[in-house]
Enzyme design. Structure first.
Site, PDB file in Angstrom:
ATOM      1  N   CYS A 159      -3.367   4.175  31.561  1.00 23.61           N
ATOM      2  CA  CYS A 159      -2.968   2.763  31.555  1.00 23.61           C
ATOM      3  C   CYS A 159      -1.476   2.585  31.784  1.00 23.61           C
ATOM      4  CB  CYS A 159      -3.392   2.100  30.255  1.00 23.61           C
ATOM      5  SG  CYS A 159      -2.633   2.829  28.784  1.00 23.61           S
TER       6      CYS A 159
ATOM      7  N   ARG B 129      -0.013 -10.219  22.403  1.00 22.61           N
ATOM      8  CA  ARG B 129       0.069  -8.768  22.165  1.00 22.61           C
ATOM      9  C   ARG B 129       0.684  -8.592  20.784  1.00 22.61           C
ATOM     10  NH1 ARG B 129       2.137  -3.865  25.952  1.00 22.61           N
ATOM     11  NH2 ARG B 129       0.102  -4.383  26.806  1.00 22.61           N
TER      12      ARG B 129
ATOM     13  N   GLN C 216      -6.832  -4.163  29.979  1.00 23.52           N
ATOM     14  CA  GLN C 216      -6.574  -2.918  30.691  1.00 23.52           C
ATOM     15  C   GLN C 216      -7.885  -2.249  31.106  1.00 23.52           C
ATOM     16  OE1 GLN C 216      -3.431  -1.300  31.506  1.00 23.52           O
ATOM     17  NE2 GLN C 216      -4.896  -0.249  32.825  1.00 23.52           N
TER      18      GLN C 216
HETATM   19  N1  NVA Z   1      -2.162   3.036  23.444  1.00 21.80           N
HETATM   20  C1  NVA Z   1      -0.943   2.512  24.021  1.00 21.80           C
HETATM   21  C2  NVA Z   1      -1.265   1.655  25.198  1.00 21.80           C
HETATM   22  C3  NVA Z   1      -0.052   1.068  25.878  1.00 21.80           C
HETATM   23  C4  NVA Z   1      -0.411   0.166  27.015  1.00 21.80           C
HETATM   24  C5  NVA Z   1      -0.213   1.713  22.951  1.00 21.80           C
HETATM   25  O1  NVA Z   1      -0.863   0.979  22.207  1.00 21.80           O
HETATM   26  O2  NVA Z   1       1.010   1.847  22.868  1.00 21.80           O
HETATM   27  N1   CP Z   2      -0.798  -0.727  30.333  1.00 21.77           N
HETATM   28  C1   CP Z   2      -0.096  -1.705  29.740  1.00 21.77           C
HETATM   29  O1   CP Z   2      -0.625  -2.545  29.014  1.00 21.77           O
HETATM   30  O2   CP Z   2       1.218  -1.680  30.037  1.00 21.77           O
HETATM   31  P1   CP Z   2       2.363  -2.549  29.349  1.00 21.77           P
HETATM   32  O3   CP Z   2       2.542  -2.016  27.960  1.00 21.77           O
HETATM   33  O4   CP Z   2       3.572  -2.306  30.222  1.00 21.77           O
HETATM   34  O5   CP Z   2       1.945  -3.993  29.339  1.00 21.77           O
END
Ligand code: NVA
Ligand code: CP
Length: 314
Positions: A271, A104, A134
């Site tokens: 999500c 990530r 997701q």
């Molecule tokens: N669009 C959000 C999704 C979090 C799971 C982000 O990137 O913070």
């Molecule tokens: N939806 C999602 O990816 O959640 P987290 O940021 O908690 O991993």
């Protein structure tokens, strides 16, 4: 056999996505009966997280454990990644210990570079550009609720809407729509459209049944839709734009009034984490149409299916 990565949904065919749904449903049922298929015994997953996470981190870690494997969490702080060790070096080093790597991070190019140098499969656990795991969980949630017919053309087919930012989640939805041939309308405020390249590729390579539209009015996107998805207005890394975004996204809250325009059986997806009272109301998250906690749980089941496919193919 060449390793397979999951950097975006384009790395999967429609048939492979459908097969993942079937396997995720099997894994979910086995778990409900207390059974644990040890398909990843002796395998280890490295997990590089350069942004916060609850669901992604825990579901991958628990998923590996339940399939008989192991996961190692790597945050920038406390590892050499945070001190600037080049990713291409980390990729090869981790590849000597692990059988797969989840990452990530910020730019999609970081994930691509990791995959280029890693001898083992790399899985995108969210970038600024996309969040394929997701959206696989979200699609699986629709598939298990409405059945495979939901994705077939004809009277039972599902009409999807995205209300909000043209962000990483929206991009993965667009890719899913192109690959699976879905009818997807996105409502995004002016200035917050999906990435032009993402849209361009989706339109160019889409299955002939796909219908992907971007509009400005959330009412237009929500009308008659069976699935409505949304996400925060300011994603991770954009917190400094919160004030400006609150102004730009006025009228884009998924509330009961908007749901009243959707199909009677509409499923509402987010999500998570959600900012209740901004992009979605508390009443909708807690209401009868909400699928948000099933989506969250389904991260575990679909990712186990993904891990089996990439880490133990055949
Ligand atoms: N669009 C959000 C999704 C979090 C799971 C982000 O990137 O913070
Ligand atoms: N939806 C999602 O990816 O959640 P987290 O940021 O908690 O991993």
């Amino acid at each position: 056999m060449a390793k397979r990565d999951l950097l975006s949904l384009w790395d999967l065919s429609a048939a492979e996505i459908r097969a993942l749904f079937v396997r995720a449903a099997e894994l979910k049922a086995l778990r409900a009966h207390g059974e644990r298929p040890l398909t990843l015994g002796g395998k280890t997953l490295g997990m590089i997280f350069e942004k916060a996470s609850t669901r992604t981190r825990v579901s991958f870690e628990v998923g590996m454990y339940e399939l008989g494997g192991h996961a190692v969490y790597l945050a920038p702080q406390g590892t050499q990644i945070g001190r600037g060790e080049p990713l291409r070096d980390t990729a090869r080093v981790l590849g000597g210990y692990c059988h797969g790597i989840v990452i990530r991070t910020f730019g999609q190019e970081i994930v691509e570079e990791l995959a280029r140098f890693s001898p083992v499969p790399v899985i995108n656990g969210l970038t600024d550009l996309s969040h394929p795991c997701q959206v696989l969980a979200d699609l699986f949630t629709v598939w298990e609720r409405l059945g495979p017919v939901a994705f077939e053309p004809g009277p039972g087919s599902v009409r999807f809407a995205w209300i909000g930012d043209g962000n990483n989640m929206a991009h993965s939805w667009i890719e899913a729509a192109a690959i699976l041939g879905l009818d997807l309308t996105l409502a995004c405020p002016d200035g917050y459209d999906p990435d032009a390249e993402v849209l361009g590729r989706a339109r160019k390579e889409a299955d002939w049944r796909a219908h992907i539209d971007v509009v400005r009015n959330p009412v237009e996107a929500a009308r008659g839709r069976n699935v409505i998805s949304t996400d925060v207005w300011a994603s991770m890394g954009e917190e400094g734009e919160q004030g400006a975004r609150e102004k730009a996204f006025a009228g884009f809250c998924v509330d009961e009034q908007l749901l009243g325009l959707a199909a009677r059986n509409v499923m509402v997806m987010h999500c998570l984490p959600a900012h209740r009272g901004e992009e979605i109301t508390d009443a909708v998250v807690e209401g009868p149409h909400s699928a948000v906690f099933t989506q969250a749980e389904n991260r575990l089941h679909i990712q186990k299916a993904v891990l089996e496919r990439l880490l133990a193919p055949g």
